[in-house]
Design a protein around this motif. Structure first.
Motif, PDB file in Angstrom:
ATOM      1  N   UNK A  57       0.815  -1.219   0.000  1.00 27.52           N
ATOM      2  CA  UNK A  57       0.000   0.000   0.000  1.00 27.52           C
ATOM      3  C   UNK A  57       0.847   1.266   0.000  1.00 27.52           C
ATOM      4  N   UNK A  58       2.113   1.170   0.389  1.00 27.41           N
ATOM      5  CA  UNK A  58       2.985   2.353   0.442  1.00 27.41           C
ATOM      6  C   UNK A  58       3.789   2.552  -0.835  1.00 27.41           C
ATOM      7  N   UNK A  59       3.669   1.654  -1.805  1.00 28.99           N
ATOM      8  CA  UNK A  59       4.488   1.714  -3.014  1.00 28.99           C
ATOM      9  C   UNK A  59       3.880   2.612  -4.087  1.00 28.99           C
ATOM     10  N   UNK A  60       4.758   3.302  -4.792  1.00 31.15           N
ATOM     11  CA  UNK A  60       4.335   4.176  -5.894  1.00 31.15           C
ATOM     12  C   UNK A  60       3.891   3.358  -7.100  1.00 31.15           C
ATOM     13  N   UNK A  61       4.531   2.194  -7.298  1.00 29.99           N
ATOM     14  CA  UNK A  61       4.249   1.364  -8.470  1.00 29.99           C
ATOM     15  C   UNK A  61       3.379   0.171  -8.092  1.00 29.99           C
ATOM     16  N   UNK A  62       2.643  -0.307  -9.066  1.00 34.36           N
ATOM     17  CA  UNK A  62       1.716  -1.409  -8.852  1.00 34.36           C
ATOM     18  C   UNK A  62       2.441  -2.755  -8.884  1.00 34.36           C
ATOM     19  N   UNK A  63       2.232  -3.546  -7.862  1.00 34.85           N
ATOM     20  CA  UNK A  63       2.811  -4.888  -7.796  1.00 34.85           C
ATOM     21  C   UNK A  63       1.777  -5.872  -8.348  1.00 34.85           C
ATOM     22  N   UNK A  64       2.024  -6.360  -9.536  1.00 37.83           N
ATOM     23  CA  UNK A  64       1.075  -7.210 -10.253  1.00 37.83           C
ATOM     24  C   UNK A  64       0.628  -8.424  -9.445  1.00 37.83           C
ATOM     25  N   UNK A  65       1.556  -9.147  -8.849  1.00 36.22           N
ATOM     26  CA  UNK A  65       1.226 -10.388  -8.153  1.00 36.22           C
ATOM     27  C   UNK A  65       0.356 -10.169  -6.923  1.00 36.22           C
ATOM     28  N   UNK A  66       0.385  -8.965  -6.367  1.00 41.50           N
ATOM     29  CA  UNK A  66      -0.482  -8.696  -5.220  1.00 41.50           C
ATOM     30  C   UNK A  66      -1.948  -8.806  -5.624  1.00 41.50           C
ATOM     31  N   UNK A  67      -2.237  -8.561  -6.903  1.00 38.06           N
ATOM     32  CA  UNK A  67      -3.609  -8.672  -7.401  1.00 38.06           C
ATOM     33  C   UNK A  67      -3.941 -10.101  -7.819  1.00 38.06           C
TER      34      UNK A  67
END
Length: 163
Positions: A57-67
């Protein structure tokens, strides 16, 4: 910090959101009652550490695997257990899960984190397990590693030479 069950979710059908529960029945030899992966023989139960979700939640970029990764059991303090395939954990007084595999396929080519040189915390903090002793899992249940039937320890990876 002790390791404990923070959240429980089951996923009844692919593409549908998970259903949050305060407790769920784990079925020996399988997974969680009502979950679409509950009868899978290798990866019926997915586990992740609550800290990696907070980190994401604190990252600027989207982490694909989290979805893509759908967590059944979110544990507070999972990372401190240093679990690997073959290790067993006891949840509450009844349930024993055996770690069957760690992580899942990484989609580096499509991941913004990877493409920006950010190290993803998911490897080592996402696990799959099979239920070896069934029972009810509840939010707040303590989680401990099981070394032998007569000995439980709060961590799994003991230094070489220790019993």
């Amino acid at each position: 910090m002790d390791t404990m069950i923070k959240k429980i979710r089951i996923f009844r059908a692919k593409g549908e959101p998970g259903t949050p529960l305060s407790e769920v029945r784990a079925v020996s030899g399988h997974g969680l009652e009502g979950d679409r992966h509950g009868m899978d023989e290798q990866k019926p139960i997915s586990l992740s550490d609550a800290g990696i979700q907070d980190w994401n939640r604190t990252q600027e970029y989207d982490a694909l695997c989290f979805h893509r990764f759908k967590t059944n059991l979110t544990l507070e303090g999972l990372g401190q257990l240093s679990l690997k395939p073959g290790d067993r954990i006891r949840i509450g007084d009844q349930v024993v899960l055996e770690i069957s595999s760690a992580f899942k396929k990484c989609y580096r080519e499509q991941c913004e984190l990877y493409n920006h040189g950010i190290v993803c915390p998911l490897p080592g903090n996402m696990l799959f397990a099979v239920c070896r002793a069934g029972g009810v899992i509840r939010e707040g249940d303590a989680v401990r590693c099981v070394r032998e039937p007569w000995r439980e320890v709060p961590w799994c990876s003991l230094p070489d030479g220790e019993p």
